[in-house]
Design a protein around this motif. Structure first.
Motif, short mmCIF file in Angstrom:
data_model
loop_
_atom_site.label_atom_id
_atom_site.label_comp_id
_atom_site.label_asym_id
_atom_site.label_seq_id
_atom_site.Cartn_x
_atom_site.Cartn_y
_atom_site.Cartn_z
N PRO A 132 45.74 71.31 29.25
CA PRO A 132 46.63 70.16 29.04
C PRO A 132 46.71 69.65 27.60
O PRO A 132 47.67 68.97 27.24
N ASN A 133 45.70 69.96 26.79
CA ASN A 133 45.73 69.48 25.40
C ASN A 133 45.02 70.48 24.50
O ASN A 133 44.33 71.40 24.96
N ARG A 134 45.20 70.27 23.20
CA ARG A 134 44.65 71.19 22.20
C ARG A 134 43.11 71.24 22.26
O ARG A 134 42.51 72.30 22.12
N ALA A 135 42.50 70.09 22.48
CA ALA A 135 41.03 70.04 22.50
C ALA A 135 40.46 70.96 23.59
O ALA A 135 39.49 71.69 23.34
N GLU A 136 41.07 70.94 24.78
CA GLU A 136 40.56 71.79 25.86
C GLU A 136 40.74 73.26 25.53
O GLU A 136 39.88 74.09 25.86
N LEU A 137 41.85 73.59 24.90
CA LEU A 137 42.09 74.99 24.53
C LEU A 137 41.11 75.43 23.45
O LEU A 137 40.53 76.53 23.53
N VAL A 138 40.90 74.60 22.44
CA VAL A 138 39.96 74.95 21.37
C VAL A 138 38.55 75.09 21.94
O VAL A 138 37.81 76.02 21.59
N GLU A 139 38.17 74.18 22.84
CA GLU A 139 36.84 74.27 23.44
C GLU A 139 36.68 75.56 24.24
O GLU A 139 35.64 76.22 24.16
N ALA A 140 37.70 75.94 24.98
CA ALA A 140 37.64 77.17 25.76
C ALA A 140 37.50 78.38 24.84
O ALA A 140 36.74 79.32 25.13
N ALA A 141 38.23 78.37 23.73
CA ALA A 141 38.15 79.48 22.78
C ALA A 141 36.77 79.56 22.15
O ALA A 141 36.19 80.65 22.03
N ALA B 218 36.48 79.85 10.99
CA ALA B 218 37.71 79.07 11.10
C ALA B 218 37.84 78.46 12.49
O ALA B 218 38.31 77.32 12.63
N LEU B 219 37.40 79.19 13.51
CA LEU B 219 37.43 78.65 14.87
C LEU B 219 36.52 77.43 14.98
O LEU B 219 36.88 76.42 15.58
N LEU B 220 35.34 77.51 14.37
CA LEU B 220 34.43 76.37 14.38
C LEU B 220 35.04 75.19 13.65
O LEU B 220 34.90 74.04 14.07
N GLN B 221 35.73 75.46 12.56
CA GLN B 221 36.39 74.38 11.82
C GLN B 221 37.42 73.68 12.70
O GLN B 221 37.54 72.45 12.70
N ALA B 222 38.17 74.47 13.46
CA ALA B 222 39.14 73.89 14.37
C ALA B 222 38.44 73.03 15.43
O ALA B 222 38.92 71.94 15.76
N ALA B 223 37.31 73.52 15.93
CA ALA B 223 36.57 72.78 16.96
C ALA B 223 36.01 71.48 16.41
O ALA B 223 36.00 70.45 17.11
N GLN B 224 35.53 71.51 15.18
CA GLN B 224 34.98 70.29 14.59
C GLN B 224 36.02 69.20 14.46
O GLN B 224 35.68 68.01 14.43
N GLY B 225 37.28 69.59 14.41
CA GLY B 225 38.35 68.62 14.28
C GLY B 225 38.73 67.94 15.58
O GLY B 225 39.36 66.87 15.55
N VAL B 226 38.33 68.52 16.73
CA VAL B 226 38.78 67.95 18.01
C VAL B 226 37.66 67.72 19.02
O VAL B 226 37.87 67.02 20.01
N LEU B 227 36.48 68.29 18.79
CA LEU B 227 35.39 68.14 19.75
C LEU B 227 34.29 67.23 19.20
O LEU B 227 33.99 67.26 18.01
#
Length: 203
Positions: free
Chosen positions: A58-67, A108-117
């Motif tokens: 439903p949102n970017r945070a859930e997708l980033v967390e799953a990745a 880079a994936l971790l950087q994305a996660a740090q922005g939303v998790l």
């Protein structure tokens, strides 16, 4: 429920599971290249529409967390296969070699996660590799080859910071990829070496 009714539902579930796998794989790939990759980028790479993607995440945070969770699971399988027997210093070199490769790939994936998790969720996702490193540090301390004047939790955190810092240096072009593994290993080993007599940190 008849068997003919069950089969379409089973097919829909199987289709949904395959769709999720594609979306998570695409998110890992896209965010691994660019932490600012958009939902449209990821949906396109997965071969699905935005509505399908949002139906599962439903949102970017859930997708980033799953990745990130998927990357951590794959990484844990790799690290579980590393031989940690024998001399703790040599085991550390082997573990760092595999750990560095994984960190470099997922920086880079971790950087994305740090922005939303939240930080707590990130710590939970990193719990398994952190505990693996902690066990090795404790064994090295017991064997007298790693320092005992600093807390194990701090030493493990220092290793984590060094790995991620090296990944950022490499992404910024300040650390040659060909030298990175050796630089990381030498730096971590210098951090863990026991201090000279009389030079131990104060408690």
């Amino acid at each position: 429920m008849s068997s003919t009714e069950a089969r379409p539902k089973q097919r829909r579930r199987a289709d949904a599971e395959r769709s999720i796998v594609r979306i998570v794989a695409a998110a890992r790939s896209c965010l691994g290249r660019d932490p600012d990759a958009t939902i449209d980028d990821i949906a396109k790479a997965a071969g699905v529409g935005r509505m399908t993607l949002y139906g599962h995440f439903p949102n970017r945070a859930e997708l980033v967390e799953a990745a990130l969770a998927d990357a951590m699971r794959a990484g844990d399988e790799t690290l579980s296969a590393v031989d940690l027997g024998g001399d703790a210093r040599e085991a550390l070199t082997r573990l760092l070699g595999s750990s560095w490769s994984l960190v470099a790939e997922s920086a880079a994936l971790l950087q994305a996660a740090q922005g939303v998790l939240p930080a707590g969720r990130l710590r939970t996702l990193h719990a398994a590799p952190a505990e693996r490193m902690a066990q090795l540090v404790r064994r090295g301390q017991d064997d007298g080859v790693f320092r005992t004047d600093l807390p194990v939790t701090w030493l493990v955190s220092a290793v984590h910071y060094l790995l991620n810092g090296a990944a950022e240096e490499q992404r910024a072009g300040r650390l040659d990829p060909a030298d990175a593994a050796g630089v990381v290993t030498a730096t971590v080993r210098s951090v863990l070496v026991p201090p000279a007599p009389g030079a131990a940190a104060s408690s």
